[in-house]
Design a protein around this motif. Structure first.
Motif, PDB file in Angstrom:
ATOM      1  N   ASP A   1     -42.889  35.330  77.733  1.00  0.00           N
ATOM      2  CA  ASP A   1     -43.689  33.902  77.063  1.00  0.00           C
ATOM      3  C   ASP A   1     -44.307  34.119  76.195  1.00  0.00           C
ATOM      4  O   ASP A   1     -45.390  33.834  75.849  1.00  0.00           O
ATOM      5  N   GLN A   2     -43.888  35.488  75.624  1.00  0.00           N
ATOM      6  CA  GLN A   2     -45.018  36.162  74.101  1.00  0.00           C
ATOM      7  C   GLN A   2     -44.192  35.694  73.044  1.00  0.00           C
ATOM      8  O   GLN A   2     -42.739  36.254  73.121  1.00  0.00           O
ATOM      9  N   ASP A   3     -44.414  35.641  71.498  1.00  0.00           N
ATOM     10  CA  ASP A   3     -43.407  35.577  70.987  1.00  0.00           C
ATOM     11  C   ASP A   3     -43.418  36.813  70.321  1.00  0.00           C
ATOM     12  O   ASP A   3     -43.849  38.146  70.316  1.00  0.00           O
ATOM     13  N   ALA A   4     -41.922  36.091  69.339  1.00  0.00           N
ATOM     14  CA  ALA A   4     -41.109  37.517  69.054  1.00  0.00           C
ATOM     15  C   ALA A   4     -40.388  37.308  67.776  1.00  0.00           C
ATOM     16  O   ALA A   4     -39.930  35.999  67.625  1.00  0.00           O
ATOM     17  N   LEU A   5     -40.028  38.147  66.665  1.00  0.00           N
ATOM     18  CA  LEU A   5     -39.071  37.827  65.872  1.00  0.00           C
ATOM     19  C   LEU A   5     -37.304  37.811  66.070  1.00  0.00           C
ATOM     20  O   LEU A   5     -37.347  39.230  66.615  1.00  0.00           O
ATOM     21  N   SER A   6     -36.710  36.941  66.027  1.00  0.00           N
ATOM     22  CA  SER A   6     -35.264  36.986  65.961  1.00  0.00           C
ATOM     23  C   SER A   6     -34.292  37.014  65.752  1.00  0.00           C
ATOM     24  O   SER A   6     -34.518  35.851  64.393  1.00  0.00           O
ATOM     25  N   ILE A   7     -33.660  38.097  65.415  1.00  0.00           N
ATOM     26  CA  ILE A   7     -32.907  38.347  64.204  1.00  0.00           C
ATOM     27  C   ILE A   7     -31.037  38.108  64.484  1.00  0.00           C
ATOM     28  O   ILE A   7     -30.980  39.009  65.113  1.00  0.00           O
ATOM     29  N   ASP A   8     -30.258  37.531  64.207  1.00  0.00           N
ATOM     30  CA  ASP A   8     -29.656  36.814  64.682  1.00  0.00           C
ATOM     31  C   ASP A   8     -28.038  37.118  63.913  1.00  0.00           C
ATOM     32  O   ASP A   8     -28.265  36.556  62.496  1.00  0.00           O
ATOM     33  N   ARG A   9     -26.747  38.209  64.113  1.00  0.00           N
ATOM     34  CA  ARG A   9     -25.877  38.004  63.366  1.00  0.00           C
ATOM     35  C   ARG A   9     -24.536  37.719  64.511  1.00  0.00           C
ATOM     36  O   ARG A   9     -24.444  38.066  65.455  1.00  0.00           O
ATOM     37  N   MET A  10     -23.867  37.863  63.251  1.00  0.00           N
ATOM     38  CA  MET A  10     -22.335  37.382  64.006  1.00  0.00           C
ATOM     39  C   MET A  10     -21.169  38.280  63.300  1.00  0.00           C
ATOM     40  O   MET A  10     -21.066  37.947  62.374  1.00  0.00           O
TER      41      MET A  10
ATOM     42  N   ALA B   1     -42.105  43.494  59.909  1.00  0.00           N
ATOM     43  CA  ALA B   1     -41.477  41.971  59.424  1.00  0.00           C
ATOM     44  C   ALA B   1     -41.671  41.796  58.409  1.00  0.00           C
ATOM     45  O   ALA B   1     -41.376  40.151  57.750  1.00  0.00           O
ATOM     46  N   ALA B   2     -41.768  43.015  57.459  1.00  0.00           N
ATOM     47  CA  ALA B   2     -41.219  42.877  56.119  1.00  0.00           C
ATOM     48  C   ALA B   2     -40.196  42.608  55.987  1.00  0.00           C
ATOM     49  O   ALA B   2     -39.828  41.786  55.158  1.00  0.00           O
ATOM     50  N   HIS B   3     -39.242  43.246  56.540  1.00  0.00           N
ATOM     51  CA  HIS B   3     -37.727  43.139  56.464  1.00  0.00           C
ATOM     52  C   HIS B   3     -37.077  43.080  57.225  1.00  0.00           C
ATOM     53  O   HIS B   3     -36.519  43.632  57.987  1.00  0.00           O
ATOM     54  N   PRO B   4     -37.246  41.879  58.164  1.00  0.00           N
ATOM     55  CA  PRO B   4     -36.576  42.060  59.905  1.00  0.00           C
ATOM     56  C   PRO B   4     -34.780  42.226  59.629  1.00  0.00           C
ATOM     57  O   PRO B   4     -34.336  42.365  61.313  1.00  0.00           O
ATOM     58  N   ASP B   5     -34.641  41.371  58.921  1.00  0.00           N
ATOM     59  CA  ASP B   5     -33.571  40.951  58.556  1.00  0.00           C
ATOM     60  C   ASP B   5     -32.480  42.187  57.669  1.00  0.00           C
ATOM     61  O   ASP B   5     -31.214  42.378  57.523  1.00  0.00           O
ATOM     62  N   GLY B   6     -32.953  43.560  57.225  1.00  0.00           N
ATOM     63  CA  GLY B   6     -32.347  43.828  57.231  1.00  0.00           C
ATOM     64  C   GLY B   6     -31.384  45.163  57.692  1.00  0.00           C
ATOM     65  O   GLY B   6     -31.379  45.314  58.896  1.00  0.00           O
ATOM     66  N   GLU B   7     -30.565  46.425  57.171  1.00  0.00           N
ATOM     67  CA  GLU B   7     -30.002  47.382  58.309  1.00  0.00           C
ATOM     68  C   GLU B   7     -30.707  47.729  59.390  1.00  0.00           C
ATOM     69  O   GLU B   7     -32.008  47.542  59.546  1.00  0.00           O
ATOM     70  N   VAL B   8     -30.387  47.422  60.585  1.00  0.00           N
ATOM     71  CA  VAL B   8     -30.506  47.998  61.706  1.00  0.00           C
ATOM     72  C   VAL B   8     -31.066  49.560  62.048  1.00  0.00           C
ATOM     73  O   VAL B   8     -32.192  49.502  63.241  1.00  0.00           O
ATOM     74  N   GLY B   9     -30.136  50.348  61.520  1.00  0.00           N
ATOM     75  CA  GLY B   9     -31.005  51.308  61.784  1.00  0.00           C
ATOM     76  C   GLY B   9     -32.509  51.211  60.882  1.00  0.00           C
ATOM     77  O   GLY B   9     -33.141  52.611  61.266  1.00  0.00           O
ATOM     78  N   ASP B  10     -33.089  50.739  59.824  1.00  0.00           N
ATOM     79  CA  ASP B  10     -33.737  50.652  59.005  1.00  0.00           C
ATOM     80  C   ASP B  10     -34.595  50.388  60.048  1.00  0.00           C
ATOM     81  O   ASP B  10     -36.248  50.625  59.936  1.00  0.00           O
ATOM     82  N   LEU B  11     -34.828  49.562  61.094  1.00  0.00           N
ATOM     83  CA  LEU B  11     -35.507  49.421  62.211  1.00  0.00           C
ATOM     84  C   LEU B  11     -36.467  50.558  62.647  1.00  0.00           C
ATOM     85  O   LEU B  11     -37.736  50.160  62.983  1.00  0.00           O
ATOM     86  N   TYR B  12     -35.701  51.102  63.528  1.00  0.00           N
ATOM     87  CA  TYR B  12     -35.638  52.417  63.814  1.00  0.00           C
ATOM     88  C   TYR B  12     -36.409  53.876  63.707  1.00  0.00           C
ATOM     89  O   TYR B  12     -37.628  54.284  63.637  1.00  0.00           O
TER      90      TYR B  12
END
Length: 307
Positions: free
Chosen positions: A175-184, A212-223
């Protein structure tokens, strides 16, 4: 109900209105008339909100407020359809832009609170298992045999969501808010498709604003951003299966209702155990294979030989 399902229902009512207007008026509503109707609904909604706040007397009560809110949503869905607007993607982009803009205007945190050890991002990231790839490096979980050349079938869609179900439980953020980044993801050679989603709780994004600045970048960058913020990372993966929902069956191009394989990768703060981020993969079970070799932590001792 998903946004796609809401839009289909809204357009079904739209088509019924068209049929009614042809019979009663000899023509259908123009886009301008839809917009004027929307403005009228917003005006009615304003009166009902004022009633809820005790600023004026309006008949109808709570049921009327719910009705007008639904009416306004219907107009938004219809207008978006008429003008070819991907409302889910546009909403995600707008919320991300607003989040970044608002945070930029907020006072900076106390530097003492923000102080972190100056360590290398690579040296701070570690796994709870030595099996498989580094976090975020491949198209699937560590043990997935995801063969083929996977490409994005369409640009990532960023939206704001409320955590629920298994991801909410695994992240301990129901029930908490989150950013969702969806890819196909798509393998042109085989035609196989795989849905990939990253969920970033807003609490994590607040601690590591770069997410939050670039959530749709490369997934590895998030880590790397998590590790670069001074966090030691541990990874836990869970795999389950279920019957696909109709929208999943359509999105993944499933010819039948065979089982859907779902893998979750939870990245946590290794020092505190706090979950930070969730990756989710969904793919037809027939196109996937998971292998998890187990390496003993100590050599196995041979039993004593009998004389």
């Amino acid at each position: 109900m998903t946004l796609e399902e809401l839009t289909r229902q809204a357009m079904r009512i739209h088509d019924l209105y068209d049929e009614l207007n042809r019979r009663e008026r000899g023509r259908v509503w123009t886009r301008e008339e839809f917009m004027l109707g929307f403005v009228g609904d917003v005006g009615d909604l304003a009166k009902l909100v004022m009633r809820e706040e005790g600023a004026r007397e309006v008949a109808g009560g709570r049921a009327a407020l719910e009705h007008e809110l639904a009416d306004c949503l219907w107009s938004v869905l219809v207008l978006a359809h008429h003008y070819g607007v991907d409302l889910e993607a546009a909403f995600g982009r707008t919320m991300t832009e607003l989040d970044t803009s608002i945070r930029a205007r907020l006072p900076d945190p106390d530097p003492a609170d923000a102080a972190r050890p100056d360590t290398s991002a690579d040296s701070r990231a570690r796994r709870t298992s030595t099996v498989g790839e580094n976090p975020g490096s491949g198209p699937g979980p560590a043990g997935a045999a995801a063969t083929g050349h996977w490409t994005e079938a369409e640009p990532p869609a960023v939206s704001r969501t409320v955590l629920a179900g298994t991801p909410g439980v695994l992240l301990d953020q129901t029930d908490q808010d989150a950013l969702s980044i969806d890819r196909m993801l798509h393998d042109p050679a085989t035609g196989n498709r795989m849905a990939h989603r990253v969920l970033i709780p807003m609490a994590t994004a607040a601690d590591v604003p770069a997410l939050a600045a670039h959530p749709d970048g490369e997934v590895g960058d998030l880590y790397q951003q998590l590790a670069g913020a001074g966090l030691s990372l541990s990874v836990t993966e869970q795999v389950t299966a279920r019957t696909p929902y109709p929208d999943e069956q359509a999105a993944l191009g499933l010819p039948d209702t065979g089982p859907l394989l779902i893998a979750y990768r939870i990245t946590a703060d290794a020092d505190t155990g706090r979950p930070l981020l969730c990756e989710e993969w969904r793919a037809p079970a027939a196109t996937c294979r998971f292998t998890y070799p187990v390496t003993p932590t100590k050599p196995a001792r041979r039993p004593p030989e009998s004389e």
